[in-house]
Design a protein around this motif. Structure first.
Motif, mmCIF file in Angstrom:
data_model
loop_
_atom_site.group_PDB
_atom_site.id
_atom_site.type_symbol
_atom_site.label_atom_id
_atom_site.label_comp_id
_atom_site.label_asym_id
_atom_site.label_seq_id
_atom_site.Cartn_x
_atom_site.Cartn_y
_atom_site.Cartn_z
ATOM 1 N N ALA A 11 0.829 -1.198 0.000
ATOM 2 C CA ALA A 11 0.000 0.000 0.000
ATOM 3 C C ALA A 11 0.870 1.258 0.000
ATOM 4 O O ALA A 11 0.427 2.319 0.417
ATOM 5 C CB ALA A 11 -0.927 -0.012 1.210
ATOM 6 N N LEU A 14 -0.143 5.157 -0.736
ATOM 7 C CA LEU A 14 -1.572 5.365 -0.494
ATOM 8 C C LEU A 14 -1.788 5.990 0.871
ATOM 9 O O LEU A 14 -1.058 5.715 1.813
ATOM 10 C CB LEU A 14 -2.325 4.043 -0.583
ATOM 11 C CG LEU A 14 -2.225 3.317 -1.923
ATOM 12 C CD1 LEU A 14 -2.933 1.982 -1.850
ATOM 13 C CD2 LEU A 14 -2.786 4.175 -3.041
ATOM 14 N N CYS A 16 -4.544 7.223 4.115
ATOM 15 C CA CYS A 16 -5.724 6.834 4.861
ATOM 16 C C CYS A 16 -6.981 7.310 4.124
ATOM 17 O O CYS A 16 -6.993 8.434 3.637
ATOM 18 C CB CYS A 16 -5.657 7.455 6.253
ATOM 19 S SG CYS A 16 -7.043 7.048 7.307
ATOM 20 N N GLU A 18 -7.220 4.256 2.504
ATOM 21 C CA GLU A 18 -6.996 3.208 1.500
ATOM 22 C C GLU A 18 -6.225 1.982 2.003
ATOM 23 O O GLU A 18 -6.639 0.851 1.720
ATOM 24 C CB GLU A 18 -6.322 3.790 0.260
ATOM 25 C CG GLU A 18 -7.258 4.652 -0.562
ATOM 26 C CD GLU A 18 -6.584 5.200 -1.795
ATOM 27 O OE1 GLU A 18 -6.809 4.639 -2.877
ATOM 28 O OE2 GLU A 18 -5.814 6.177 -1.654
ATOM 29 N N MET A 21 -8.594 -0.142 4.024
ATOM 30 C CA MET A 21 -9.659 -0.685 3.165
ATOM 31 C C MET A 21 -9.137 -1.856 2.337
ATOM 32 O O MET A 21 -9.813 -2.879 2.194
ATOM 33 C CB MET A 21 -10.226 0.409 2.262
ATOM 34 C CG MET A 21 -11.028 1.452 3.013
ATOM 35 S SD MET A 21 -11.504 2.871 2.012
ATOM 36 C CE MET A 21 -12.437 2.108 0.704
ATOM 37 N N MET A 22 -7.928 -1.709 1.804
ATOM 38 C CA MET A 22 -7.327 -2.790 1.025
ATOM 39 C C MET A 22 -7.019 -4.000 1.910
ATOM 40 O O MET A 22 -7.197 -5.146 1.494
ATOM 41 C CB MET A 22 -6.065 -2.298 0.321
ATOM 42 C CG MET A 22 -6.355 -1.272 -0.765
ATOM 43 S SD MET A 22 -4.855 -0.560 -1.467
ATOM 44 C CE MET A 22 -4.191 -1.969 -2.351
ATOM 45 N N ASP A 42 2.175 5.457 4.709
ATOM 46 C CA ASP A 42 1.345 6.417 5.441
ATOM 47 C C ASP A 42 1.555 6.226 6.944
ATOM 48 O O ASP A 42 1.256 5.158 7.480
ATOM 49 C CB ASP A 42 -0.122 6.206 5.085
ATOM 50 C CG ASP A 42 -1.050 7.217 5.738
ATOM 51 O OD1 ASP A 42 -0.560 8.075 6.500
ATOM 52 O OD2 ASP A 42 -2.256 7.148 5.482
#
Length: 77
Positions: A11, A14, A16, A18, A21-22, A42
């Motif tokens: 990730a 990417l 927050c 995402e 969620m992934m 992140d």
């Protein structure tokens, strides 16, 4: 750490929400006992991923940081 990684989620780049969620999607596809590696950039994942594991009952095996990347190893309950 001496575990077999069953699935990996990159990730990187990417923000927050995402990464979480992934991770949620990959957890639905995984079977109980699978170990998922998550790689993220992140900083909010330091807070979000442990809370995700605690809330849903998954085991956070290990959490570490190397430079700007965060690594999480999670066993699906």
């Amino acid at each position: 750490m001496n575990v077999t990684i069953d699935k990996s989620l990159d990730a990187s780049g990417l923000l927050c929400p995402e990464p979480v969620m992934m991770l949620h999607k990959i957890m639905r596809e995984a079977v109980s006992g699978n170990v998922i590696e998550v790689i993220a950039t992140d900083p909010s994942t330091v807070r979000d991923i442990p809370k995700f594991c605690l809330f849903l009952g998954h085991e956070l095996i290990e959490q570490k940081q190397a430079d700007t990347h965060y690594f999480y190893y999670i066993r699906k309950s």
